[in-house]
Write an enzyme that holds these catalytic residues in place. Sequence first.
Site, PDB file in Angstrom:
ATOM      1  N   ASP A 108     -10.751   3.140   4.637  1.00 49.67           N
ATOM      2  CA  ASP A 108     -11.110   1.725   4.518  1.00 49.67           C
ATOM      3  C   ASP A 108     -12.621   1.522   4.590  1.00 49.67           C
ATOM      4  O   ASP A 108     -13.114   0.431   4.289  1.00 49.67           O
ATOM      5  CB  ASP A 108     -10.462   0.930   5.667  1.00 49.67           C
ATOM      6  CG  ASP A 108      -9.352   0.025   5.195  1.00 49.67           C
ATOM      7  OD1 ASP A 108      -9.389  -0.390   4.026  1.00 49.67           O
ATOM      8  OD2 ASP A 108      -8.459  -0.267   6.006  1.00 49.67           O
TER       9      ASP A 108
ATOM     10  N   LYS B  30       0.841  -1.200   0.000  1.00 46.92           N
ATOM     11  CA  LYS B  30       0.000   0.000   0.000  1.00 46.92           C
ATOM     12  C   LYS B  30       0.881   1.258   0.000  1.00 46.92           C
ATOM     13  O   LYS B  30       0.611   2.217  -0.728  1.00 46.92           O
ATOM     14  CB  LYS B  30      -0.943  -0.016   1.217  1.00 46.92           C
ATOM     15  CG  LYS B  30      -2.044  -1.063   1.081  1.00 46.92           C
ATOM     16  CD  LYS B  30      -2.848  -1.298   2.361  1.00 46.92           C
ATOM     17  CE  LYS B  30      -3.811  -2.473   2.153  1.00 46.92           C
ATOM     18  NZ  LYS B  30      -4.631  -2.815   3.318  1.00 46.92           N
TER      19      LYS B  30
ATOM     20  N   GLN C 273      -4.430  -1.708   9.677  1.00 46.11           N
ATOM     21  CA  GLN C 273      -4.417  -3.013   9.016  1.00 46.11           C
ATOM     22  C   GLN C 273      -5.056  -4.074   9.910  1.00 46.11           C
ATOM     23  O   GLN C 273      -4.766  -4.149  11.105  1.00 46.11           O
ATOM     24  CB  GLN C 273      -2.964  -3.388   8.653  1.00 46.11           C
ATOM     25  CG  GLN C 273      -2.831  -4.652   7.827  1.00 46.11           C
ATOM     26  CD  GLN C 273      -3.459  -4.544   6.433  1.00 46.11           C
ATOM     27  OE1 GLN C 273      -3.537  -3.463   5.856  1.00 46.11           O
ATOM     28  NE2 GLN C 273      -3.910  -5.659   5.897  1.00 46.11           N
TER      29      GLN C 273
HETATM   30  N1  GUN Z   1      -6.976  -6.903   5.856  1.00 45.34           N
HETATM   31  C1  GUN Z   1      -7.353  -7.562   4.734  1.00 45.34           C
HETATM   32  N2  GUN Z   1      -7.926  -6.692   3.856  1.00 45.34           N
HETATM   33  C2  GUN Z   1      -7.882  -5.478   4.437  1.00 45.34           C
HETATM   34  C3  GUN Z   1      -8.307  -4.187   4.011  1.00 45.34           C
HETATM   35  O1  GUN Z   1      -8.853  -3.985   2.925  1.00 45.34           O
HETATM   36  N3  GUN Z   1      -8.071  -3.186   4.891  1.00 45.34           N
HETATM   37  C4  GUN Z   1      -7.501  -3.387   6.101  1.00 45.34           C
HETATM   38  N4  GUN Z   1      -7.325  -2.353   6.904  1.00 45.34           N
HETATM   39  N5  GUN Z   1      -7.107  -4.573   6.529  1.00 45.34           N
HETATM   40  C5  GUN Z   1      -7.292  -5.601   5.693  1.00 45.34           C
END
Ligand code: GUN
Length: 291
Positions: free
Chosen positions: A121, A54, A98
């Site tokens: 998110d 990311k 995350q």
């Molecule tokens: N863990 C797996 N997919 C995601 C996501 O799209 N965002 C976040 N924050 N954690 C994740």
Amino acid sequence: MTAKIIDGKATAERIRGEVKEAIEKRKTAGKSIPGLATVLVGENPASKVYVRNKQKACAEVGINSFGHDLPGDASQEEVEALVRKLNADPAVNGILVQLPMPKHLDEERVLASIDLGKDVDGFHPINIGRLAQKGREPVFVPCTPAGCMLLLEEAGAQIAGANAVVLGRSNIVGMPVALLLVKANATVTIVHSHSRNIPEIVREADILVAAIGQPEYVKKDWVKPGAYVIDVGINQKEDPTAKRGYRLVGDVAFAEVSEVAAAITPVPGGVGPMTIAMLLKNTLHAAELTD
Ligand code: GUN
């Protein structure tokens, strides 16, 4: 019928290009450079890779990223204090915590502490609540579900009035994608671990979204001819001929289902690249909210 392969990699690249161009325009216009803060608690190896990817993607399009790594034994108060600091920081437009976080932390309270306008998110309980309600719109839509919807639209699926079946009800994919399909006027069935007669339910689907994490679970004879199939699964399958000893497969038996579906996403190269592309788009949107 041989299915059209839905090229998520190409769509994701196009979105990343659009975000990059919009950021260049912001710079020329003297507007702020968007910033994304990532919060990673603990040492989960997969999470570390996701966060690094990311941050790399942010750099490629001109988004500033601010990485915050906390130890696996960080307290609830420490995590929330960091989020409060990021909420108050004008250089930070988006905050991404995350998931999953270590078990001792209350995930909902952490997500609820994120400023609604920085919730790129889309997991804040108010954003999810708005997604679930008629006539209300979240500030941000969760990234992977938003990517699934965009791929369906681009593939030409008629969503309004369609029977959509979602396999899985996770907070990150299954449930929000089901809510988005309802918002788009599909008739939605959610299949989960307690569901009965799963193949029969799946056979009714004009649109199928598979997000259960079971390698090649959906078989050809479960799929209605002409269905649109979105495969969110990323599973390792043993393969002695592969360099790493395994290859990646989705939740759908791709080769055989391709013979009946109208369109299908491959794994890899389908939904996967869309998650980060939508995150970049959401972060740009977050910056635009502050203009
Ligand atoms: N863990 C797996 N997919 C995601 C996501 O799209 N965002 C976040 N924050 N954690 C994740």
